[in-house]
Enzyme design. Structure first.
Site, PDB file in Angstrom:
ATOM      1  CD  GLU A  57      91.620 157.191  16.860  1.00 54.37           C
ATOM      2  OE1 GLU A  57      91.376 156.023  16.464  1.00 54.37           O
ATOM      3  OE2 GLU A  57      92.643 157.823  16.534  1.00 54.37           O
ATOM      4  CG  HIS A  71      93.212 158.810  11.590  1.00 54.95           C
ATOM      5  ND1 HIS A  71      91.865 158.793  11.870  1.00 54.95           N
ATOM      6  CD2 HIS A  71      93.786 157.937  12.464  1.00 54.95           C
ATOM      7  CE1 HIS A  71      91.629 157.944  12.857  1.00 54.95           C
ATOM      8  NE2 HIS A  71      92.765 157.415  13.232  1.00 54.95           N
TER       9      HIS A  71
END
Length: 238
Positions: free
Chosen positions: A91, A125
């Site tokens: 990420e 997410h």
């Protein structure tokens, strides 16, 4: 090759600064959590006050063996790798190293990037919505509320991680903070057990705000701040 990697904040020089300073800064927000953890350990000892600590060779050997067994189980736990290693590394490389560099070179201002990239980071997410809805067997409304809160926290952390990357120009700064926050979870700001948790949280938050710019000064993480490329926003943010 090193020139290309530096565009993504991947470099060896000033690594220890990029690890230690942001980690110390981030930990200030968890003073309340540290106090709560210490109190929990203290309470556990008080409940088992009749037990003597075995400091003999056999006792130390047993304690060391338990520690090794715990570490081995963590190494073979795929969820540990996913949460604390794989997720932060991938990420940060994508949403900080790659995305922010491209946005800066595309002409976006630093503050715009710090506010924009976390939104995209949080949208990545959304898969947690489906996971929570299916695994917890709950209503879609409740799952949306829980995941919505998580996404809000993700936006806040994403802004902080983006700020660290833009200010330091080093990928290690947001990476270690990401790993630390994944380990600690949400900061504890209140506890019915004691008011010390709230006091610790407030003191830590004030210290965090006070030290935010000094501990992320570009001069701490770079030998020079002139003759820079488009992704080196820290050159102009001193």
């Amino acid at each position: 090759m090193s020139y290309l990697l530096s565009a993504y904040g991947i470099r060896l020089h000033h690594t220890w600064e990029a690890v230690v300073f942001p980690l110390c800064l981030t930990s200030l927000m968890y003073i309340g959590s540290f106090i709560l953890k210490i109190l929990s350990i203290w309470s556990s000892w008080a409940e088992h006050g009749d037990r003597q600590i075995d400091i003999s060779f056999h006792g130390l050997k047993s304690g060391l063996q338990n520690l090794i067994n715990w570490m081995v189980s963590a190494v073979y736990d795929i969820s540990v790798w996913r949460m604390y290693i794989v997720a932060p590394v991938t990420e940060e490389l994508v949403f900080r190293g790659c995305m922010i560099s491209l946005l800066l070179c595309g002409g976006f201002k630093a503050y715009t990037v710090i506010l924009l990239s976390p939104v995209l980071f949080s949208l990545a997410h959304l898969n947690h919505l489906l996971e929570y809805y299916m695994q917890q067997n709950t209503s879609l409304l409740k799952a949306s509320m829980v995941v919505g809160f998580q996404l809000g926290y993700t936006v806040i952390f994403g802004s902080y991680a983006s700020f660290l990357f833009v200010r330091t120009g080093h990928i290690a700064a947001p990476l270690v903070s990401h790993m630390f926050c994944n380990i600690m979870g949400l900061p504890a700001f209140f506890s019915r057990r004691t008011w010390l948790v709230s006091v610790g949280f407030v003191a830590g938050a004030i210290s965090f705000v006070y030290l935010l710019f000094p501990l992320t000064s570009p001069a701490l993480y770079n030998d020079r701040t002139d003759n820079c490329e488009c992704w080196h926003t820290y050159c102009y943010w001193t």
